[in-house]
Design an enzyme around this catalytic site. Structure first.
Site, PDB file in Angstrom:
ATOM      1  N   HIS C  68     -87.799 -52.658 -19.847  1.00 51.64           N
ATOM      2  CA  HIS C  68     -88.482 -53.619 -18.976  1.00 51.64           C
ATOM      3  C   HIS C  68     -88.065 -54.453 -20.131  1.00 51.64           C
ATOM      4  O   HIS C  68     -87.597 -54.505 -20.968  1.00 51.64           O
ATOM      5  CB  HIS C  68     -89.356 -53.788 -18.917  1.00 51.64           C
ATOM      6  CG  HIS C  68     -89.893 -54.668 -18.269  1.00 51.64           C
ATOM      7  ND1 HIS C  68     -89.965 -55.960 -18.342  1.00 51.64           N
ATOM      8  CD2 HIS C  68     -91.122 -54.834 -17.498  1.00 51.64           C
ATOM      9  CE1 HIS C  68     -91.261 -56.280 -17.607  1.00 51.64           C
ATOM     10  NE2 HIS C  68     -91.051 -55.823 -17.217  1.00 51.64           N
ATOM     11  N   THR C 140     -54.715 -78.305  19.779  1.00 49.91           N
ATOM     12  CA  THR C 140     -55.916 -77.574  19.982  1.00 49.91           C
ATOM     13  C   THR C 140     -55.879 -76.142  20.971  1.00 49.91           C
ATOM     14  O   THR C 140     -54.730 -76.778  21.567  1.00 49.91           O
ATOM     15  CB  THR C 140     -57.246 -78.121  21.526  1.00 49.91           C
ATOM     16  OG1 THR C 140     -56.074 -78.570  22.322  1.00 49.91           O
ATOM     17  CG2 THR C 140     -57.727 -79.709  20.679  1.00 49.91           C
ATOM     18  N   HIS C 141     -56.743 -75.321  20.374  1.00 48.17           N
ATOM     19  CA  HIS C 141     -56.237 -74.054  21.167  1.00 48.17           C
ATOM     20  C   HIS C 141     -54.596 -73.619  20.251  1.00 48.17           C
ATOM     21  O   HIS C 141     -54.139 -72.372  20.748  1.00 48.17           O
ATOM     22  CB  HIS C 141     -55.968 -74.078  23.051  1.00 48.17           C
ATOM     23  CG  HIS C 141     -56.895 -74.433  23.096  1.00 48.17           C
ATOM     24  ND1 HIS C 141     -58.052 -73.279  23.576  1.00 48.17           N
ATOM     25  CD2 HIS C 141     -57.685 -75.303  23.421  1.00 48.17           C
ATOM     26  CE1 HIS C 141     -58.926 -74.666  24.122  1.00 48.17           C
ATOM     27  NE2 HIS C 141     -59.012 -75.205  24.532  1.00 48.17           N
ATOM     28  N   SER C 263     -42.072 -60.388  -4.533  1.00 47.04           N
ATOM     29  CA  SER C 263     -41.403 -59.253  -5.276  1.00 47.04           C
ATOM     30  C   SER C 263     -40.256 -58.310  -4.862  1.00 47.04           C
ATOM     31  O   SER C 263     -38.932 -58.059  -4.643  1.00 47.04           O
ATOM     32  CB  SER C 263     -42.335 -57.854  -5.324  1.00 47.04           C
ATOM     33  OG  SER C 263     -42.824 -56.875  -4.720  1.00 47.04           O
ATOM     34  N   LYS C 268     -39.460 -66.444  -0.216  1.00 47.57           N
ATOM     35  CA  LYS C 268     -40.375 -66.556  -0.062  1.00 47.57           C
ATOM     36  C   LYS C 268     -41.021 -67.754  -0.603  1.00 47.57           C
ATOM     37  O   LYS C 268     -41.512 -67.530  -1.930  1.00 47.57           O
ATOM     38  CB  LYS C 268     -41.294 -65.110   0.422  1.00 47.57           C
ATOM     39  CG  LYS C 268     -41.357 -64.685   1.074  1.00 47.57           C
ATOM     40  CD  LYS C 268     -41.441 -64.312   2.817  1.00 47.57           C
ATOM     41  CE  LYS C 268     -41.967 -64.841   3.514  1.00 47.57           C
ATOM     42  NZ  LYS C 268     -43.665 -63.650   2.872  1.00 47.57           N
ATOM     43  N   GLU C 275     -54.737 -68.723   1.180  1.00 46.19           N
ATOM     44  CA  GLU C 275     -55.138 -67.451   1.327  1.00 46.19           C
ATOM     45  C   GLU C 275     -56.301 -66.597   0.864  1.00 46.19           C
ATOM     46  O   GLU C 275     -57.720 -66.657   1.485  1.00 46.19           O
ATOM     47  CB  GLU C 275     -54.149 -66.177   1.724  1.00 46.19           C
ATOM     48  CG  GLU C 275     -53.228 -66.956   3.034  1.00 46.19           C
ATOM     49  CD  GLU C 275     -51.578 -65.986   2.830  1.00 46.19           C
ATOM     50  OE1 GLU C 275     -51.468 -65.320   3.924  1.00 46.19           O
ATOM     51  OE2 GLU C 275     -51.375 -65.916   1.547  1.00 46.19           O
TER      52      GLU C 275
END
Lengths: 430, 430, 430, 430
Positions: C68, C140-141, C263, C268, C275
């Site tokens: 406890h 939009t969309h 890598s 990139k 993300e």
């Protein structure tokens, strides 16, 4: 589920009359089993079948008094039945009927879903084959990465779908488990043989160990498989939504003659079906939370799962079904702009070949670290100045000293990137 | 996961050093495969193995600059390696290493969980056998229903656990799928044979069709199986919590010598372990929501799944593992008060036999409806007046006219309720 | 929470030692209140403060015996305290200490989060102001819709953030509610005035009606506010991820010197922070499910909420905090390519003006239906042939007959689209 | 939502015809605003109102062609309208109508829910007052803890409900925010003053900064408040389920004349309504997950939220409403067995006074540690031997030496435990 997203035949499973029919189907199957085991006079089931009346209104009226749907059903159906009524629901508890009816309904729904899932799988396979050798830009993090096969996208969806088919088949086996074992699942007032025989007639089988109810992990698993199926379609729909963006426009969701994209903007063609699928996938995964919570019932059962299941089990089935029917159409009729797909390479200045150039340098004996730096410098330069990467490399001293011009050209060949595609397809069985 | 709920050996899987070791294990397996296919000089792998240095601090320092954990790892490990470094990570992308390492870790974790799940299953079976013929009150809606076997409770948990074992085995097969197929999954710079051979060395197998990553439905399924396993223990723990309530006290969670139940109330023995399991089951199901959301990545992958997975995959594994270890102890050491279990019947005035009396009347030719009414009247009377149901029935005119006293007594026999228990156990394979 | 995502000062709140310090802080505040009300000799609190020893190892050793944590704490801290120990924890139950400590920790954490939320809000406002008049394509969309202000995107995030600030402030008030009312919340062994006075010292206030614990709707609400805050950052991050896609590239997440994106692919630059935020938002919303489930405790409390809270309350706070710190950096350092933003209009052939042309026709007396059809025909044509919409319109007979060339040109003015921007900003208070 | 759980008036909000009426209401309000600002001829709105025809079948037919529900609505309604049609939907985009209609519907639904929530609150208050001084056993961990007030249970539910009322009021304010600002929310083709004026007529107000749509954090917050409301009722229902267990039977859910508890067991009175509420609370919290996911739309909006909202917004409202109506009935008609409540003390052998005895010892100068041990020994003894705690204490040497018999008796007085009840009620405002 709202009418808007309800499709036949799956929507026809869920009306009250259909439910009562399933209940009656089960009650009669039990009496037939009684007859076989000589626990009821021959012909009883036949008489019950001919005399049973399903009057939805009447049953609902009775329910208002007794506040119990199965009792109201029994009373309503057997009211004018005569002596045979004694064998009706004999030795059963309500959950025997209700849970076995869920098994019947979910098995039928699951089979419908499985059939559409397989059709969806076929559509994916067809697109995978059709675009097997179409070169496209592979993207990671939304950024151009390396050339790849356009068909491979669909093969990846197909592979996920094949796993989902397998999951659904396993889950369907379990969902077909039912029980006719009485109030606390110990066959106190019904013979285990009666259960086995009656369920067999219904195309079902006894669950291993029931309490008053079929254990709810079975339903939770089913819901989680539907969520996985939904997420698979969401992934596909998200890909199309990305590829249909104005700046990309490599594909287009089918746009029917007469269709209008926007009440304000006459030029719009929007991927509304893909977006609809995305929203529905969210619904499917939300149902799982309830499914998991429904497992831990008190003692030999409490009925807390029931209110939620009346809503979410039909809704989850119909949502998955609707999504699959629409996804088939979407994949089948998808407009693919092959020329645009090829033109996309222009927008990233041949940078997609950067790894290959780096590996080319390593092959020529440069260290990994130096190769990376050499290539990254030109790559970032090309990107920043928005100029051709290949041209920059041509002028780089290290490149010039390490790679001759023939080998250099070869580094920018697209065929290189899909030379193992056939092996991938072959492994998959195509 | 917090230290409090972390147990070895599963917690030892998740440290940074362990992760780097897995990454190195994978990189070396690839070089070994290169050697086999003559894509690297013989002995390269051996040299790499002996020269590779995992220095956690150093790698983290590098990461601060490059902001990429795999690149930092490669740089840190190969820094002083010499020429062999050219074969290190050759043709791979970070996700090849990361996802294959997840496969290694989840496979190992999953196997540990499976082992504990089977031990938990064994404890349940033992209790199911031990209390096979112990009569207890079955309860539905929290209300006494009918007599049943106390062991059957455990057999029902065991049956659910057996399904969970099967689910975990299926999911473990899938979780053991990995990929070494490069930046967009098309083996642009690595031979499919290298993947197959390297993964085989690692005890893994290639996933059907990868993108840059292993598809996330595999991980979502794994999480959903852990949620099911958790919910199974939650159901068991909830049963014990109910049976330990002061008014019931048929069982008691083990209370160790020296243990204190409350800082304020010296008399308390609380089912704290059961409650802890209940809370943890909630955590396990919450992880699934994230798992489902992680499936729909953009294009050939985005990395949005990664931050969540770094937290929830280890936590989910450790939580499930911890729960299973504790649940074994709980079931094994559970204190069962057999006398109390039998005394419980007194608290409901023999009402648990009501169905059987009703069926007795039906057997004697009374209609179902009339039988129900006759019995319900006495039953509600007994309940309201808190007096013996059997005595009330004895004085009922209809009962008296229909059932003789010998047959009447037989209706209150407990043995009747467990006469089919052996059949249930037999079906289960016991 | 894993070290990787733990930032000071919020992470320093959660160690065991910190927890024990909070517990001690509370125990002493109670004794001080006793003194004020003459329920303890003057100076007792001071003596306790000077004699209390927090020895984490020792307390954990004791806990192994008593199982406890609060009892172990009391024993460990008061072991050598002498007579004053009699006033330590007097009249309290463990939950008085634990839940009041949660209030302290969550209040402090919440204030830290609130501070970062306001800083994040400021960053958004600054970008909203900076790009107030920068014309961009509204989408939009995912499809180009109409011109709008680039700054408006940030103002929209700011507006959502302002609502979240307000929500957090409300929730913080509630989270600052605590209780010192004993085992079942009825002040059996402690004076309500003691509670009030002790909580006041701690910067807290008594919750309306406690059971043994502070009601858990308060914590669930807090978690749901954190989920909303997370979703707000997810929306912002998703926008950036879209705008950073290779084909769009209107913005770029900050990319630090030395950073490496991949890598494998030296070219990139990936929106990895965005993300990461996306994944973390998923975690934040998953915690709410557990939060809601924790509300319905049994009777005057069960402790099922506790195991989950030990994990998710710190994790949720740290995740929200981390996200806010990173989001500030992200927004502040965001690279905005203004030229690219303007060039984007080229990719959709002036179609974004279609509504305005339609309205122009309506203004000239054509029916809405005919106007829509006229414009849609040219629009779809332009899109299909990838040619300029404006040129097509110029040759349309209906257009020519209805709109003179001056009015026609005016229909393609970007200024028109932002003429109400100032009104929007003004309404917002800018 | 299924018919079974749909109640008027809230269910009448959701039919297609009702939706079209709301849309028309909005379109007309805009034209009225046009008139006020002299942007349409006086009388236009009046003419539109008289000529507008809502023919559900016809609109659905048109939708089949145009695949857009708002366009179909406009076409259907204005088909025979004549020249005024030019002002219909002028400058608006579909989402202006759809989201403003959501605001109307949710505001109305929210007000209905708020009204029922307040009625539920009143029922709780009444029970809190009625049973203010009724002594009952407080239970923690399902174990008897200490005496408390039975009314306090209801006051605790009331306090939670009061917080929920406050939350709903705040959320209702936000849900009443709408937008009429065109395709990308920048008032390109509509005057901000028109929005303000039209929304005012509708009882709504402009949201701070819209995109094409009203930001979805507003709806997510609303759903999370409904989940909290549901969880509050779940807590109350769970309490009743526990108190109605056969062994406890301190309360009973209303059981109507004619009602039948079980088709098999005539004696059963089950807390089926409480269980139903429990299941529904699960549904309510599952909706929040989707609500949170709906926030992060792409750019100026995507429509992924829409499919889910069409289902879950009505369902969430109706579920909350249904639960509140039923909960009022449940609390109002709850059968409370006061005698049983008092008799419950017998089942735990006076152990509930253990803390007080311990504190009594401390007061007499014994150390906390020794007091705890003394009392725990007797307490565990009493529990194990199922004998009276008080009697055991009487024979304990330490007790005898420390506490005289008058003081001793006083330690077992129930009044002691509720002496601060009035203060709690007073603080609450009663």
């Amino acid at each position: 589920m709202i009418e808007r997203y309800s499709l036949s035949p799956i929507k026809d499973l869920w009306g009250l009359e259909e439910q009562y029919k399933r209940w009656l189907e089960i009650e009669i199957a039990v009496v037939e089993a009684f007859e076989e085991k000589n626990q009821a006079p021959q012909g009883t089931a036949e008489k019950i079948r001919s005399k049973a009346v399903i009057n939805v209104e009447k049953i609902l009226e009775i329910e208002k008094v007794v506040d119990h749907d199965v009792i109201a059903f029994i009373k309503g159906v057997t009211d004018e039945m005569g002596d045979e009524a004694r064998y009706f629901h004999k030795g059963l508890t309500s959950s025997d009927v209700v849970d076995t009816a869920w098994a019947l309904a979910l098995k039928r729904a699951g089979e419908m879903i499985l059939e559409e899932l397989k059709k969806y799988y076929d559509e994916l396979l067809q697109k995978a084959q059709k675009y097997r050798y179409l070169i496209t830009v592979g993207r990671t993090h939304g950024i151009h990465a390396e050339p790849t096969s356009f068909g491979l996208k669909f093969l990846s969806f197909a592979a996920e779908t094949r796993r989902n088919i397998s999951r659904l088949e396993v889950s369907l086996e379990r969902v077909s488990e039912a029980k006719l074992s009485g109030a606390v699942g110990n066959y106190a007032n019904i013979d285990p043989e009666i259960e086995k025989s009656a369920l067999l007639k219904l195309g079902l089988k006894p669950t291993d160990v029931a309490t008053q109810v079929v254990p709810r992990d079975i339903h939770a698993e089913f819901l989680s498989v539907l969520a996985l199926i939904g997420a698979g379609m969401e992934r596909m729909a998200t890909e199309i939504r990305h590829l249909q963006k104005t700046e990309v426009l490599e594909v287009q969701e089918p746009f029917r003659k007469g269709q209008r994209g926007s009440s304000a903007m006459p030029h719009k063609k929007n991927p509304i079906l893909c977006e609809r699928l995305t929203g529905m996938a969210r619904m499917l995964r939300s149902y799982t939370v309830t499914g998991y919570e429904n497992i831990s019932l008190w003692h030999e059962r409490d009925i807390s799962h029931s209110s939620a299941e009346r809503v979410i089990l039909p809704d989850a089935c119909m949502t998955a079904y609707y999504m699959l029917v629409k996804s088939q159409y979407l994949v089948r009729e998808l407009v693919v702009f092959e020329e645009r797909i090829l033109k996309t390479f222009d927008t990233s200045f041949n940078l997609v070949y950067s790894q290959r150039v780096m590996l080319g340098l390593i092959e020529k004996g440069l260290s990994r670290e130096d190769s990376y730096k050499t290539v990254q410098k030109c790559a970032l330069d090309a990107w920043e100045k928005r100029t051709d990467f290949k041209n920059l490399l041509k002028e780089d001293e290290i490149i010039k000293s390490k790679i001759n011009s023939e080998d250099f050209e070869e580094l920018f060949s697209n065929d290189y990137y899909i030379r193992n595609i056939d092996e991938i397809y072959k492994r998959f069985g195509l």
